[in-house]
Enzyme design. Structure first.
Site, PDB file in Angstrom:
ATOM      1  N   GLY A 290       2.395   4.308  13.458  1.00  0.00           N
ATOM      2  CA  GLY A 290       3.118   3.058  13.695  1.00  0.00           C
ATOM      3  C   GLY A 290       2.696   2.390  14.996  1.00  0.00           C
ATOM      4  O   GLY A 290       2.611   1.161  15.085  1.00  0.00           O
TER       5      GLY A 290
ATOM      6  N   LYS B 163       0.866  -1.186   0.000  1.00  0.00           N
ATOM      7  CA  LYS B 163       0.000   0.000   0.000  1.00  0.00           C
ATOM      8  C   LYS B 163       0.900   1.232   0.000  1.00  0.00           C
ATOM      9  O   LYS B 163       1.463   1.616   1.018  1.00  0.00           O
ATOM     10  CB  LYS B 163      -0.917   0.051   1.230  1.00  0.00           C
ATOM     11  CG  LYS B 163      -2.062   1.040   0.996  1.00  0.00           C
ATOM     12  CD  LYS B 163      -2.559   1.734   2.230  1.00  0.00           C
ATOM     13  CE  LYS B 163      -1.695   2.859   2.685  1.00  0.00           C
ATOM     14  NZ  LYS B 163      -1.598   3.999   1.753  1.00  0.00           N
TER      15      LYS B 163
ATOM     16  N   GLU C 113       9.127  15.871  15.743  1.00  0.00           N
ATOM     17  CA  GLU C 113       9.565  15.703  14.361  1.00  0.00           C
ATOM     18  C   GLU C 113       8.802  16.697  13.480  1.00  0.00           C
ATOM     19  O   GLU C 113       7.575  16.703  13.466  1.00  0.00           O
ATOM     20  CB  GLU C 113       9.281  14.275  13.889  1.00  0.00           C
ATOM     21  CG  GLU C 113       9.806  14.011  12.497  1.00  0.00           C
ATOM     22  CD  GLU C 113       9.493  12.613  11.981  1.00  0.00           C
ATOM     23  OE1 GLU C 113       8.360  12.142  12.172  1.00  0.00           O
ATOM     24  OE2 GLU C 113      10.392  11.996  11.384  1.00  0.00           O
TER      25      GLU C 113
ATOM     26  N   CYS D  36      13.541  10.758   7.248  1.00  0.00           N
ATOM     27  CA  CYS D  36      13.326  10.277   8.616  1.00  0.00           C
ATOM     28  C   CYS D  36      14.562  10.450   9.490  1.00  0.00           C
ATOM     29  O   CYS D  36      14.451  10.759  10.669  1.00  0.00           O
ATOM     30  CB  CYS D  36      12.880   8.824   8.597  1.00  0.00           C
ATOM     31  SG  CYS D  36      14.009   7.784   7.666  1.00  0.00           S
TER      32      CYS D  36
ATOM     33  N   GLY E 170       6.614   4.840   8.509  1.00  0.00           N
ATOM     34  CA  GLY E 170       5.762   6.017   8.602  1.00  0.00           C
ATOM     35  C   GLY E 170       5.965   6.691   9.944  1.00  0.00           C
ATOM     36  O   GLY E 170       6.986   6.506  10.609  1.00  0.00           O
ATOM     37  N   SER E 171       4.971   7.456  10.347  1.00  0.00           N
ATOM     38  CA  SER E 171       5.108   8.257  11.565  1.00  0.00           C
ATOM     39  C   SER E 171       4.945   7.385  12.815  1.00  0.00           C
ATOM     40  O   SER E 171       4.315   6.318  12.770  1.00  0.00           O
ATOM     41  CB  SER E 171       4.056   9.362  11.559  1.00  0.00           C
ATOM     42  OG  SER E 171       2.775   8.777  11.532  1.00  0.00           O
ATOM     43  N   THR E 172       5.472   7.870  13.916  1.00  0.00           N
ATOM     44  CA  THR E 172       5.386   7.109  15.171  1.00  0.00           C
ATOM     45  C   THR E 172       3.934   6.945  15.643  1.00  0.00           C
ATOM     46  O   THR E 172       3.545   5.841  16.042  1.00  0.00           O
ATOM     47  CB  THR E 172       6.284   7.762  16.236  1.00  0.00           C
ATOM     48  OG1 THR E 172       7.643   7.641  15.778  1.00  0.00           O
ATOM     49  CG2 THR E 172       6.157   7.086  17.599  1.00  0.00           C
TER      50      THR E 172
ATOM     51  N   GLU F 247       9.330   1.020  11.092  1.00  0.00           N
ATOM     52  CA  GLU F 247      10.378   2.029  10.843  1.00  0.00           C
ATOM     53  C   GLU F 247       9.687   3.381  10.997  1.00  0.00           C
ATOM     54  O   GLU F 247       8.899   3.769  10.134  1.00  0.00           O
ATOM     55  CB  GLU F 247      10.948   1.889   9.428  1.00  0.00           C
ATOM     56  CG  GLU F 247      11.619   0.561   9.138  1.00  0.00           C
ATOM     57  CD  GLU F 247      12.953   0.396   9.833  1.00  0.00           C
ATOM     58  OE1 GLU F 247      13.429   1.346  10.479  1.00  0.00           O
ATOM     59  OE2 GLU F 247      13.509  -0.704   9.735  1.00  0.00           O
TER      60      GLU F 247
HETATM   61  P1  NAD Z   1       2.178   8.296   7.958  1.00  0.00           P
HETATM   62  O1  NAD Z   1       2.385   7.556   9.235  1.00  0.00           O
HETATM   63  O2  NAD Z   1       1.144   9.346   7.922  1.00  0.00           O
HETATM   64  O3  NAD Z   1       1.804   7.283   6.786  1.00  0.00           O
HETATM   65  C1  NAD Z   1       2.634   6.187   6.447  1.00  0.00           C
HETATM   66  C2  NAD Z   1       1.800   5.155   5.718  1.00  0.00           C
HETATM   67  O4  NAD Z   1       0.824   4.651   6.633  1.00  0.00           O
HETATM   68  C3  NAD Z   1       1.017   5.699   4.516  1.00  0.00           C
HETATM   69  O5  NAD Z   1       0.994   4.738   3.498  1.00  0.00           O
HETATM   70  C4  NAD Z   1      -0.377   5.889   5.091  1.00  0.00           C
HETATM   71  O6  NAD Z   1      -1.378   5.800   4.114  1.00  0.00           O
HETATM   72  C5  NAD Z   1      -0.472   4.718   6.056  1.00  0.00           C
HETATM   73  N1  NAD Z   1      -1.459   4.879   7.122  1.00  0.00           N
HETATM   74  C6  NAD Z   1      -2.049   6.018   7.567  1.00  0.00           C
HETATM   75  N2  NAD Z   1      -2.919   5.735   8.561  1.00  0.00           N
HETATM   76  C7  NAD Z   1      -2.870   4.391   8.763  1.00  0.00           C
HETATM   77  C8  NAD Z   1      -3.507   3.500   9.666  1.00  0.00           C
HETATM   78  N3  NAD Z   1      -4.390   3.920  10.566  1.00  0.00           N
HETATM   79  N4  NAD Z   1      -3.187   2.200   9.611  1.00  0.00           N
HETATM   80  C9  NAD Z   1      -2.272   1.740   8.716  1.00  0.00           C
HETATM   81  N5  NAD Z   1      -1.639   2.536   7.821  1.00  0.00           N
HETATM   82  C10 NAD Z   1      -1.930   3.849   7.855  1.00  0.00           C
HETATM   83  O7  NAD Z   1       3.613   8.830   7.543  1.00  0.00           O
HETATM   84  P2  NAD Z   1       3.961   9.764   6.306  1.00  0.00           P
HETATM   85  O8  NAD Z   1       3.488  11.134   6.648  1.00  0.00           O
HETATM   86  O9  NAD Z   1       3.532   9.116   5.031  1.00  0.00           O
HETATM   87  O10 NAD Z   1       5.570   9.717   6.319  1.00  0.00           O
HETATM   88  C11 NAD Z   1       6.332  10.500   7.145  1.00  0.00           C
HETATM   89  C12 NAD Z   1       6.748   9.734   8.395  1.00  0.00           C
HETATM   90  O11 NAD Z   1       7.438   8.548   8.021  1.00  0.00           O
HETATM   91  C13 NAD Z   1       7.719  10.510   9.249  1.00  0.00           C
HETATM   92  O12 NAD Z   1       7.368  10.347  10.601  1.00  0.00           O
HETATM   93  C14 NAD Z   1       9.050   9.839   8.968  1.00  0.00           C
HETATM   94  O13 NAD Z   1      10.016   9.973   9.978  1.00  0.00           O
HETATM   95  C15 NAD Z   1       8.634   8.430   8.792  1.00  0.00           C
HETATM   96  N6  NAD Z   1       9.658   7.688   8.038  1.00  0.00           N
HETATM   97  C16 NAD Z   1      10.433   6.777   8.706  1.00  0.00           C
HETATM   98  C17 NAD Z   1      11.439   6.082   8.021  1.00  0.00           C
HETATM   99  C18 NAD Z   1      12.297   5.056   8.721  1.00  0.00           C
HETATM  100  O14 NAD Z   1      12.949   4.281   8.038  1.00  0.00           O
HETATM  101  N7  NAD Z   1      12.339   5.029  10.042  1.00  0.00           N
HETATM  102  C19 NAD Z   1      11.639   6.329   6.661  1.00  0.00           C
HETATM  103  C20 NAD Z   1      10.841   7.264   6.027  1.00  0.00           C
HETATM  104  C21 NAD Z   1       9.843   7.939   6.727  1.00  0.00           C
END
Ligand code: NAD
Length: 502
Positions: free
Chosen positions: A257, A199, A405, A308, A252-254, A274
């Site tokens: 996550g 996804k 962040e 990130c 994605g975001s904490t 991650e």
């Molecule tokens: P996000 O958490 O908003 O979304 C990440 C993914 O999760 C997207 O595909 C989104 O559609 C999906 N998502 C949203 N709500 C969900 C739910 N309730 N259940 C399951 N999936 C859901 O993050 P973002 O804004 O897309 O990305 C930025 C974040 O990602 C930042 O916090 C960044 O630090 C983190 N990030 C971490 C790494 C790493 O390797 N640690 C790498 C890149 C980005």
């Protein structure tokens, strides 16, 4: 496609292949078929430099997710992928990497137009990183093995372990490095024999859909790779509890996550998280200050800070703090702010209007909290989601801009007096993704590395990522690793086998 986007593509001479891809209807890739959303719902794709409409994406329904999981399940349980000879899986993955290489310019253009990022950085980092990751893990397909063990138990046994692919892997991907992060999750899973449902982020799904065409062209069997576009709150959330999925790998975001992890554990799925970061950078007294200032600016402003592990908190020895700030400001002022397709662009627009508002509100909060704004910070009018690179000085660790962040081009800095104070400041964060040290004092550097609570420590460098090195966070930056041989352990079960011998 809006006229403003067409003019933008004309201005920078975008390839015919990219135009063809962007003007055809976008569909999801499920079980080797190209499908519209079961609900017929679509969402706009907006180009971040112009704010213009590019195309529409299908918004996947829960029924679409069921189809994708069923296709991945069928392929895993009864299909050929996991039963292919390892060298044959390896060959198919290399063929996929070759196709990505042959289409690298198009993929870089698509990534830039969809996400806003610099097309040059997309080509050299995102697309090259995708190719390298697939090639690296292709090689692992033929190098997976268990152990034979000599038990101490009375009796005569053959005891050994087998490594077996975990099953259907669901990959949930963010928008900052769309194709590359997807490849981090997919390449290792495919190499060990898993099948995958991806996804992509709703803001940046296009490169993943073009990638799926290349998966098909490479001859990877139907159902091995499935792409469901759609909302995270619907498709992502449903993935976390879907009974047909064995393993979730989330970047994605904490906050998101955390909910993904909780639901996954409820249904006893394997999970890798991650998550976010707020990585500290220590500039020690002996550092080469001009070089450190350039590296720190590159380490925080690359991809407009939407990284990130960006080094967003710089703690600098007081004796060199003012010199460091001067060098930092002088170098930052040379970074070109431009639309992503401009080949010389360094600071590209942010991914969306929402992200621009979010980052701008953090900059305002920093000023209000009393941090000294030494560069940037001015709102940018006009089309596109541009935010100037912004530097704050004399920050306190209890400020929101230091603790939270921001995910934009914002650097906070503060002086320190002793190494102990620098370590305390660096570790005073809920995150633990990465840290950096600038110094040539080898003994001091080596004594600092174990004291920093971070999954990666860079020395006189930042964000050097290679598929052979594991990447993943400590503390609230997540758990599990992507990349490196370490990632394979999160995608395979270990089966213990006991055979009584005569
Ligand atoms: P996000 O958490 O908003 O979304 C990440 C993914 O999760 C997207 O595909 C989104 O559609 C999906 N998502 C949203 N709500 C969900 C739910 N309730 N259940 C399951 N999936 C859901 O993050 P973002 O804004 O897309 O990305 C930025 C974040 O990602 C930042 O916090 C960044 O630090 C983190 N990030 C971490 C790494 C790493 O390797 N640690 C790498 C890149 C980005």
């Amino acid at each position: 496609m809006d006229a403003v986007v067409q003019q933008y593509l004309d201005r920078f001479g975008v390839s015919d292949a990219t135009r063809r891809f962007l003007t055809k209807p976008q569909k999801m890739f499920i079980g080797g078929q190209w499908l519209d959303s079961g609900d017929d719902e679509v969402v706009d794709v907006i180009e971040p430099s112009t704010g213009g409409l590019v195309t529409h994406l299908p918004v996947g329904s829960l029924g679409d997710l069921d189809l994708a999981v069923a296709a991945a399940r069928r392929q895993f349980d009864g299909g050929e992928w996991r039963r292919l000879k390892p060298l044959e899986r390896e060959r198919l993955l290399h063929r996929l990497a070759d196709l990505i290489e042959a289409n690298a310019i198009e993929l870089a253009e698509i990534e830039s137009i969809d996400m806003g990022k610099s097309v040059s950085q997309a080509r050299d980092i995102d697309i090259q990183g995708t190719i390298d990751t697939i090639r690296y893990f292709a090689g692992w397909a033929s190098k997976l093995h268990g152990r034979t063990v000599e038990p101490s138990l009375p009796g005569n046994y053959l005891a050994y372990t087998r490594k077996e692919p975990i099953g259907v892997v669901a990959a949930i991907v963010p928008w900052n490095f769309p194709l590359q992060t997807m490849a981090w999750k997919l390449a290792a899973a495919l190499a060990v024999g898993c099948t995958v449902v991806v996804k992509p982020a709703e803001l940046t799904s296009l490169s993943t859909l073009r990638f799926a065409e290349l998966v098909q062209e490479a001859g990877i069997p139907d159902g091995v790779v499935n792409i469901v576009t759609g909302r995270g709150s619907v498709i992502g959330a449903a993935m976390t509890r879907h009974p047909g999925i064995d393993k979730l790998t989330f970047t994605g975001s904490t906050p998101v996550g955390r909910t993904v992890g909780q639901t996954a554990v409820d249904s006893v799925k394997r999970v890798t998280l991650e998550l976010g970061g707020k990585s500290p950078v220590l500039v020690l007294e002996d550092a080469d200050i001009p070089a450190a200032a350039r590296a720190v600016a590159n380490g925080v402003f690359f991809n407009s800070g939407q990284v990130c592990d960006a080094g967003t908190r710089a703690y600098v020895h007081r004796s060199v703090y003012e010199q460091f700030l001067q060098e930092l400001v002088a170098y930052t002022s040379t970074l070109k702010i431009a639309p992503g397709l401009d080949p010389d662009c360094f600071i590209s627009p942010l991914v969306s209007a929402k992200q621009k508002d979010n980052v701008s509100s953090y900059i305002a909060a920093g000023v209000q909290e009393g941090a000294e704004l030494v560069y940037g910070g001015r709102p940018q009018d006009g089309p596109g989601y541009f935010v100037e690179p912004t530097i704050f000085a004399h920050c306190r660790n209890d400020m929101r801009i230091v603790q939270e962040e921001i995910f934009g081009p914002v650097l906070v800095t503060a002086p320190f007096d002793t190494i102990e104070e620098a370590v305390t400041l660096a570790n005073d964060s809920p995150f633990g993704l990465a840290a950096a040290i600038y110094s040539n004092d080898l003994g001091l550097v080596h004594s600092l590395i174990p004291q920093l609570h971070a999954g990666t420590v860079y020395v006189n460098a930042h964000s050097t990522i290679d598929p052979a090195m594991p990447f993943g966070g400590f503390k609230e930056s997540g758990f599990g690793k992507d990349l490196g041989p370490e990632q394979l352990d999160y995608l395979m079960e270990t089966k213990a086998v006991w055979i009584t011998l005569p």
